[in-house]
Design an enzyme around this catalytic site. Structure first.
Site, PDB file in Angstrom:
ATOM      1  N   ASP A  37      -0.296  35.556  23.867  1.00 24.85           N
ATOM      2  CA  ASP A  37       1.000  34.313  22.918  1.00 24.85           C
ATOM      3  C   ASP A  37       0.640  33.067  23.426  1.00 24.85           C
ATOM      4  O   ASP A  37       0.837  32.517  24.658  1.00 24.85           O
ATOM      5  CB  ASP A  37       2.244  34.860  23.254  1.00 24.85           C
ATOM      6  CG  ASP A  37       3.263  34.319  21.627  1.00 24.85           C
ATOM      7  OD1 ASP A  37       3.556  35.860  21.137  1.00 24.85           O
ATOM      8  OD2 ASP A  37       3.573  33.994  21.365  1.00 24.85           O
ATOM      9  N   ASP A  63      -4.103  30.613  22.518  1.00 27.96           N
ATOM     10  CA  ASP A  63      -4.516  30.033  20.671  1.00 27.96           C
ATOM     11  C   ASP A  63      -5.523  30.794  20.439  1.00 27.96           C
ATOM     12  O   ASP A  63      -6.483  30.546  20.671  1.00 27.96           O
ATOM     13  CB  ASP A  63      -4.290  28.331  20.381  1.00 27.96           C
ATOM     14  CG  ASP A  63      -4.717  27.801  19.290  1.00 27.96           C
ATOM     15  OD1 ASP A  63      -4.277  28.936  18.421  1.00 27.96           O
ATOM     16  OD2 ASP A  63      -4.757  27.390  18.700  1.00 27.96           O
ATOM     17  N   VAL A  64      -5.305  31.755  19.618  1.00 27.04           N
ATOM     18  CA  VAL A  64      -6.272  32.685  18.460  1.00 27.04           C
ATOM     19  C   VAL A  64      -7.715  31.793  18.303  1.00 27.04           C
ATOM     20  O   VAL A  64      -8.273  31.539  17.588  1.00 27.04           O
ATOM     21  CB  VAL A  64      -5.736  33.620  18.085  1.00 27.04           C
ATOM     22  CG1 VAL A  64      -5.285  34.684  18.359  1.00 27.04           C
ATOM     23  CG2 VAL A  64      -4.837  33.005  16.582  1.00 27.04           C
ATOM     24  N   ASN A  90      -2.941  40.872  16.912  1.00 29.66           N
ATOM     25  CA  ASN A  90      -2.366  41.150  15.780  1.00 29.66           C
ATOM     26  C   ASN A  90      -1.555  39.711  15.200  1.00 29.66           C
ATOM     27  O   ASN A  90      -0.566  38.874  14.580  1.00 29.66           O
ATOM     28  CB  ASN A  90      -1.251  41.124  16.590  1.00 29.66           C
ATOM     29  CG  ASN A  90      -0.213  41.278  16.686  1.00 29.66           C
ATOM     30  OD1 ASN A  90       0.735  41.958  15.314  1.00 29.66           O
ATOM     31  ND2 ASN A  90       1.256  40.477  16.741  1.00 29.66           N
ATOM     32  N   TYR A 159      -1.008  33.826   1.516  1.00 30.97           N
ATOM     33  CA  TYR A 159      -1.354  34.729   3.017  1.00 30.97           C
ATOM     34  C   TYR A 159      -2.760  35.936   2.371  1.00 30.97           C
ATOM     35  O   TYR A 159      -2.863  36.735   3.015  1.00 30.97           O
ATOM     36  CB  TYR A 159       0.026  34.811   3.209  1.00 30.97           C
ATOM     37  CG  TYR A 159       0.391  35.941   3.671  1.00 30.97           C
ATOM     38  CD1 TYR A 159       0.578  35.630   5.245  1.00 30.97           C
ATOM     39  CD2 TYR A 159       0.921  37.057   3.564  1.00 30.97           C
ATOM     40  CE1 TYR A 159       0.820  37.039   6.478  1.00 30.97           C
ATOM     41  CE2 TYR A 159       0.991  38.166   3.728  1.00 30.97           C
ATOM     42  CZ  TYR A 159       0.715  38.293   5.661  1.00 30.97           C
ATOM     43  OH  TYR A 159       1.178  39.627   6.241  1.00 30.97           O
ATOM     44  N   LYS A 163      -5.213  38.018   4.145  1.00 26.14           N
ATOM     45  CA  LYS A 163      -5.068  39.205   4.335  1.00 26.14           C
ATOM     46  C   LYS A 163      -6.051  39.976   4.014  1.00 26.14           C
ATOM     47  O   LYS A 163      -6.801  41.247   4.939  1.00 26.14           O
ATOM     48  CB  LYS A 163      -3.428  39.668   4.589  1.00 26.14           C
ATOM     49  CG  LYS A 163      -2.868  38.784   5.567  1.00 26.14           C
ATOM     50  CD  LYS A 163      -3.106  39.498   6.777  1.00 26.14           C
ATOM     51  CE  LYS A 163      -1.865  39.494   7.929  1.00 26.14           C
ATOM     52  NZ  LYS A 163      -1.878  39.358   9.095  1.00 26.14           N
ATOM     53  N   ILE A 194       8.410  44.992   8.158  1.00 26.80           N
ATOM     54  CA  ILE A 194       8.775  45.176   9.366  1.00 26.80           C
ATOM     55  C   ILE A 194       9.723  43.992   9.616  1.00 26.80           C
ATOM     56  O   ILE A 194       9.216  43.690   9.223  1.00 26.80           O
ATOM     57  CB  ILE A 194       7.932  45.259   9.992  1.00 26.80           C
ATOM     58  CG1 ILE A 194       6.376  46.004   9.529  1.00 26.80           C
ATOM     59  CG2 ILE A 194       8.045  45.744  11.675  1.00 26.80           C
ATOM     60  CD1 ILE A 194       6.838  47.115   9.075  1.00 26.80           C
TER      61      ILE A 194
END
Length: 264
Positions: A37, A63-64, A90, A159, A163, A194
């Site tokens: 994270d 950092d992804v 994720n 967004y 995705k 969610i």
């Protein structure tokens, strides 16, 4: 025997929300978990929760969108736990804006985190996982997409585009590793709304039209035939299924966990 006993998992964005729920569930099922994270406080909290429940986890701040960070994260998983068997991509960000008002910077941020971050994870996980023996359980890559990657999403079009890209990148990666003979499966999960900070942003969108908090929440719940919002535990259960040998005949698949929202 637990469903992922002895496996090593790396979960991005695991400091809170869906990612934290996934990390906890995999640990409960026997995996040793590398919690990744950006926010150290959140990541350490997830590790502490796993440890207090008797599991084993290790935190890395990453950092992804940083490729060198991915290389060191995978190397850390191998050094600390001996291998990488499960990757859950994720980490993601959400944006609510009209297309006509989106900036190039907004677009790049969404695409960098939501798409490039997943690409880099897949790339470096494959390099680590491709030597998984043919007779062993397949290594598993699980990419968290969204129902917004299956259908259009007004006021969050970029967004949705990001995705949707994750959905097709998943399928392409699944076909590629199979063609190359690697014992790796790649699947995507598509959550509905969610109960997380991201859901709060969606509720805020409806409240901006004049709805009260309760009215906005009820309106959104009514869009789901199950008549409730999902929780991180619902998504974590699906990820555990895809990470384990219970889904041994699944690759390139999309697991929709949305309370029936896309069934309408």
């Amino acid at each position: 025997m637990n469903r992922v006993d002895g496996k090593v998992a790396l979960v991005t964005g695991a400091g809170r929300g869906i990612g934290a729920g996934i990390a906890r569930r995999l640990a409960e099922a026997g995996a040793r978990v590398v919690v990744s994270d950006l926010i150290e406080e959140n990541g350490h909290r997830t590790v502490e929760e796993i440890a207090s429940a008797g599991g084993e986890a290790h935190f890395i701040a990453r950092d992804v969108t940083d490729e060198a960070g991915w290389e060191s994260a995978v190397a850390e998983a191998e050094r600390r736990f001996g291998a990488l068997n499960i990757l859950v991509n994720n980490a993601g960000v959400y944006s609510y804006a009209k297309l006509e008002e989106m900036t190039v910077e907004d677009y790049r941020r969404l695409m960098d985190v939501n798409v490039m971050g997943v690409f880099l994870g897949i790339k470096h996980a494959i390099r680590s996982m491709k030597n998984t023996p043919a007779g062993a359980d397949a290594a598993s890559i699980v990419n968290i997409s969204s129902v917004a990657g299956l259908v259009g999403s007004p006021l969050s079009g970029i967004y949705s585009a990001s995705k949707g890209a994750v959905r097709l990148l998943t399928k392409s990666a699944a076909l590629e590793v199979a063609q190359l003979g690697y014992n790796i499966r790649v699947n995507s999960v598509h959550p509905g709304l969610i109960e997380t900070d991201m859901a709060t942003q969606v509720l805020d969108r409806w409240m901006s039209t004049g709805m009260s908090d309760n009215a906005a929440r009820q309106f959104v719940m009514d869009q789901h035939p199950i008549k409730r919002l999902g929780g991180p535990v619902d998504i974590a259960a699906g990820v555990l299924f895809l990470a384990s040998a219970d889904s041994a005949f699944m690759t390139g698949a999309e697991l929709v966990i949305d309370g029936g929202w896309t069934a309408r």
